[in-house]
Design a protein around this motif. Structure first.
Motif, PDB file in Angstrom:
ATOM      1  N   MET A  42       3.673 -13.991  10.946  1.00 17.21           N
ATOM      2  CA  MET A  42       2.446 -14.220  11.717  1.00 17.21           C
ATOM      3  C   MET A  42       1.436 -15.090  10.957  1.00 17.21           C
ATOM      4  SD  MET A  42       2.939 -12.750  14.630  1.00 17.21           S
ATOM      5  CE  MET A  42       1.299 -12.645  15.347  1.00 17.21           C
ATOM      6  N   GLY A  43       1.773 -15.444   9.729  1.00 15.15           N
ATOM      7  CA  GLY A  43       0.885 -16.290   8.932  1.00 15.15           C
ATOM      8  C   GLY A  43      -0.299 -15.556   8.344  1.00 15.15           C
ATOM      9  N   HIS A  44      -0.213 -14.227   8.251  1.00  7.92           N
ATOM     10  CA  HIS A  44      -1.331 -13.445   7.738  1.00  7.92           C
ATOM     11  C   HIS A  44      -1.470 -13.577   6.216  1.00  7.92           C
ATOM     12  CE1 HIS A  44      -0.909 -10.584  11.462  1.00  7.92           C
ATOM     13  NE2 HIS A  44      -1.431 -11.754  11.766  1.00  7.92           N
ATOM     14  N   THR A  45      -2.652 -13.337   5.718  1.00  7.15           N
ATOM     15  CA  THR A  45      -2.901 -13.306   4.281  1.00  7.15           C
ATOM     16  C   THR A  45      -2.321 -12.014   3.716  1.00  7.15           C
ATOM     17  OG1 THR A  45      -4.925 -14.634   4.447  1.00  7.15           O
ATOM     18  CG2 THR A  45      -4.678 -13.251   2.492  1.00  7.15           C
ATOM     19  N   ILE A  46      -1.380 -12.129   2.785  1.00 11.14           N
ATOM     20  CA  ILE A  46      -0.723 -10.960   2.209  1.00 11.14           C
ATOM     21  C   ILE A  46      -1.430 -10.575   0.910  1.00 11.14           C
ATOM     22  CG2 ILE A  46       1.454  -9.992   1.389  1.00 11.14           C
ATOM     23  CD1 ILE A  46       1.523 -10.812   4.327  1.00 11.14           C
ATOM     24  N   VAL A  47      -1.843  -9.311   0.833  1.00 14.84           N
ATOM     25  CA  VAL A  47      -2.608  -8.833  -0.321  1.00 14.84           C
ATOM     26  C   VAL A  47      -1.991  -7.538  -0.846  1.00 14.84           C
ATOM     27  CG1 VAL A  47      -4.876  -8.119  -1.185  1.00 14.84           C
ATOM     28  CG2 VAL A  47      -4.721  -9.792   0.678  1.00 14.84           C
ATOM     29  N   ILE A  48      -1.757  -7.481  -2.144  1.00 12.68           N
ATOM     30  CA  ILE A  48      -1.446  -6.213  -2.801  1.00 12.68           C
ATOM     31  C   ILE A  48      -2.765  -5.673  -3.335  1.00 12.68           C
ATOM     32  CG2 ILE A  48      -0.249  -5.082  -4.704  1.00 12.68           C
ATOM     33  CD1 ILE A  48       1.688  -5.992  -2.693  1.00 12.68           C
ATOM     34  N   ALA A  49      -3.099  -4.445  -2.994  1.00 10.66           N
ATOM     35  CA  ALA A  49      -4.338  -3.826  -3.473  1.00 10.66           C
ATOM     36  C   ALA A  49      -3.972  -2.488  -4.094  1.00 10.66           C
ATOM     37  CB  ALA A  49      -5.323  -3.640  -2.323  1.00 10.66           C
ATOM     38  N   SER A  50      -4.036  -2.414  -5.422  1.00 13.25           N
ATOM     39  CA  SER A  50      -3.546  -1.228  -6.118  1.00 13.25           C
ATOM     40  C   SER A  50      -4.455  -0.851  -7.268  1.00 13.25           C
ATOM     41  CB  SER A  50      -2.128  -1.498  -6.644  1.00 13.25           C
ATOM     42  OG  SER A  50      -1.679  -0.448  -7.453  1.00 13.25           O
ATOM     43  N   SER A  51      -4.534   0.443  -7.521  1.00  8.41           N
ATOM     44  CA  SER A  51      -5.287   0.918  -8.682  1.00  8.41           C
ATOM     45  C   SER A  51      -4.475   0.740  -9.965  1.00  8.41           C
ATOM     46  CB  SER A  51      -5.654   2.395  -8.505  1.00  8.41           C
ATOM     47  OG  SER A  51      -4.486   3.177  -8.335  1.00  8.41           O
ATOM     48  N   ALA A  52      -3.191   0.391  -9.849  1.00  5.11           N
ATOM     49  CA  ALA A  52      -2.346   0.169 -11.024  1.00  5.11           C
ATOM     50  C   ALA A  52      -2.785  -1.084 -11.768  1.00  5.11           C
ATOM     51  CB  ALA A  52      -0.888   0.049 -10.597  1.00  5.11           C
ATOM     52  N   THR A  53      -2.265  -1.244 -12.974  1.00  3.17           N
ATOM     53  CA  THR A  53      -2.615  -2.421 -13.767  1.00  3.17           C
ATOM     54  C   THR A  53      -1.884  -3.655 -13.244  1.00  3.17           C
ATOM     55  OG1 THR A  53      -0.820  -2.033 -15.320  1.00  3.17           O
ATOM     56  CG2 THR A  53      -2.942  -0.993 -15.823  1.00  3.17           C
ATOM     57  N   ARG A  54      -2.381  -4.793 -13.627  1.00  2.68           N
ATOM     58  CA  ARG A  54      -1.777  -6.050 -13.184  1.00  2.68           C
ATOM     59  C   ARG A  54      -0.327  -6.179 -13.660  1.00  2.68           C
ATOM     60  NH1 ARG A  54      -3.709  -9.682 -10.447  1.00  2.68           N
ATOM     61  NH2 ARG A  54      -5.790  -8.814 -10.685  1.00  2.68           N
ATOM     62  N   PHE A  55      -0.008  -5.575 -14.797  1.00  5.27           N
ATOM     63  CA  PHE A  55       1.364  -5.683 -15.312  1.00  5.27           C
ATOM     64  C   PHE A  55       2.352  -4.953 -14.405  1.00  5.27           C
ATOM     65  CE2 PHE A  55      -1.683  -5.203 -18.894  1.00  5.27           C
ATOM     66  CZ  PHE A  55      -1.784  -6.549 -19.198  1.00  5.27           C
TER      67      PHE A  55
END
Length: 496
Positions: free
Chosen positions: A120-133
């Motif tokens: 659908m062309g949506h903006t995909i976002v991962i949103a997590s309290s985990a660390t970037r690693f």
């Protein structure tokens, strides 16, 4: 109608474009369980885990995490995991754990939801309290536009272990999402969000289309009271001894058929006897392993335009047996040179006529492909190739290499794309045992290569790759079961 299919229909009827975001929590949502467990296991194996650190974690586990302050204490307890290491080392560490451990816990239905949003062309976002690693590998694997994570301080390339900014736990995650939306013109009222955690209620209520994924108790109650969709998912579990027996039976049948074929070849002086025997032994082996191959569409294309180059998306060691089941006869394949050194299997494949390629020697790429072109053009044999070149740890379609497309063009034969949906679920990339289940297949119409030129091979390869992406995104919703009770009911008793 299930919550999953309702959600998929809602995505497909939503506005298209980047103003709509699809925001995914990671632990407990995209994957079953927690990625931090893999870090703990790795530290225990390396003997880096001190008794003081272990005591801190046990205390936190007993008390629970119910506030930003509690989560700050969790981050303080994990400080030894990161402090003193370079940023590059930690990124590599996260990549390794994802590839060999965490990727096996990805939820197939959530991957399909991701695919639908991407289509659908949506903006995909991962949103997590985990660390970037922890989240950088999955963010890269799914092609996320943004990765919101808890960041740690880096000084001269070395991680101090101190948290940088506000941790993305609870209200902190919701605040980061709103800031991202303001900075990038995202319409949160039209956007979608997914999470399992009680602390993520503020994050979920920041969008117009929240969904609770296998939620914990407090979030479940909140979702029920607000009328939010609840998508209950559970990756199937299997009896390891049952899997071991089934896998052993598969290999015994496969190798046994090869031995019979080889012996018949000597007696009858028939060089193709081994190849003729393999499909039957392979079919019996798959049956003993509890694997059923179901062609949902396009079965006629498996035989309509031979000889041809059969392409398949590569996720698992199970892919080759599935392709043998589908193609049956008058075909050979291309494999990396390392496969030739695998005991027993390498010799079977060599006698079956596979072409082995040294992928490190690009200077002789065309020369190495000559036997494959000859098999197609002169011997009338079809060719089975994985254009990605290597197995992916997730259902993502990787970049296609140009070699198979050059082969088809030089031999003047069509390409037949074979799309495998879930071999990776039945035998994950790093697994040695086969799980019982159904492999679903779609065979796409043959692609004519007669008008192709060498300078456009890259473009043609990408066109075919997009066919796979579209086919997987549009896969029939009935294939994805989100009722864990029903899923377990379908399993053989001995495999539960």
């Amino acid at each position: 109608m299930s919550a999953f299919t309702d959600r998929m229909r809602a995505i497909r009827s939503a506005p298209t474009g980047k103003k709509v975001a699809a925001l995914f929590d990671y632990d407990g949502t995209l994957i079953e369980g927690f990625s931090a467990a893999a870090i703990m296991r790795a530290r225990l194996r390396s003997m880096e885990f001190g008794f003081g650190e272990l005591a801190d974690f046990l205390l936190i586990g007993l008390r629970g995490v119910v506030s930003e302050q509690d989560y700050a204490e969790v981050l303080a307890a994990t400080r030894p995991t990161f402090a003193g290491k370079t940023y590059a080392e930690l990124i590599a560490f996260g990549e390794h754990l994802f590839k060999y451990e965490t990727a096996a816990k990805l939820r197939p239905q959530m991957w399909q939801i991701l695919r639908a949003h991407r289509e659908m062309g949506h903006t995909i976002v991962i949103a997590s309290s985990a660390t970037r690693f922890q989240i950088e590998p999955i963010a890269r694997e799914i092609g996320a536009d943004f990765a919101l994570a808890t960041d740690v301080e880096v000084v001269d390339g070395v991680v101090t272990g101190n948290v940088k900014g506000r941790p993305l736990w609870g209200p902190g995650k919701a605040a980061a999402v709103r800031e991202l939306a303001r900075a990038n013109g995202i319409d949160l009222d039209a956007s979608f969000a997914y999470s399992d955690g009680n602390e993520d209620i503020p994050y979920l209520e920041s969008v117009g289309n929240p969904a609770a994924v296998s939620p914990r108790r407090i979030l479940r109650a909140e979702a029920e009271s607000r009328g939010w969709p609840i998508i209950d998912l559970k990756n199937p579990t299997y009896n390891r001894f049952g899997m071991l027996a089934r896998t052993g039976a598969f290999y015994a049948s496969f190798v046994g058929a090869a031995a019979v074929g080889a012996a018949a070849g000597v007696v009858r002086r028939d060089p193709h006897a081994l190849v003729k025997a393999l499909p039957t032994g392979n079919d019996v082996g798959l049956s003993l392993a509890g694997v059923h191959v179901q062609v949902l569409d396009g079965g006629e294309y498996l035989f309509s335009d031979r000889p041809c180059v059969f392409l398949f998306n590569h996720q698992s060691k199970l892919d080759l047996p599935v392709m043998i089941n589908l193609v049956r006869s008058d075909a050979t394949g291309v494999a990396k040179k390392e496969v030739q050194r695998v005991p027993v299997l390498g010799e079977i494949l060599r006698q079956a006529g596979l072409v082995f390629i040294d992928r490190t020697n690009r200077g002789k790429a065309i020369e190495q492909l000559a036997p494959a072109v000859k098999a197609l053009r002169d011997d009338g044999m079809s060719l089975i190739v994985a254009p990605e070149g290597t197995r992916s740890p997730t259902p993502r379609i990787g970049r296609f290499k140009k070699g198979p497309f050059h082969i088809a063009m030089q031999a003047g034969v069509p390409i037949v794309p074979v799309v495998l949906r879930n071999t990776g679920e039945l035998m994950w990339r790093g697994a040695q045992l086969i799980r019982p289940g159904t492999v679903e297949v779609m065979v796409l119409p043959p692609v004519d290569t007669s008008e192709w030129t060498a300078d456009e091979i890259g473009t043609r390869a990408e066109e075919v790759r997009q066919m796979y992406i579209t086919a997987l995104a549009d896969w029939p919703l009935e294939s994805f079961v989100d009722d864990s009770v029903e899923s377990l009911r379908r399993q053989p008793e001995e495999d539960r």
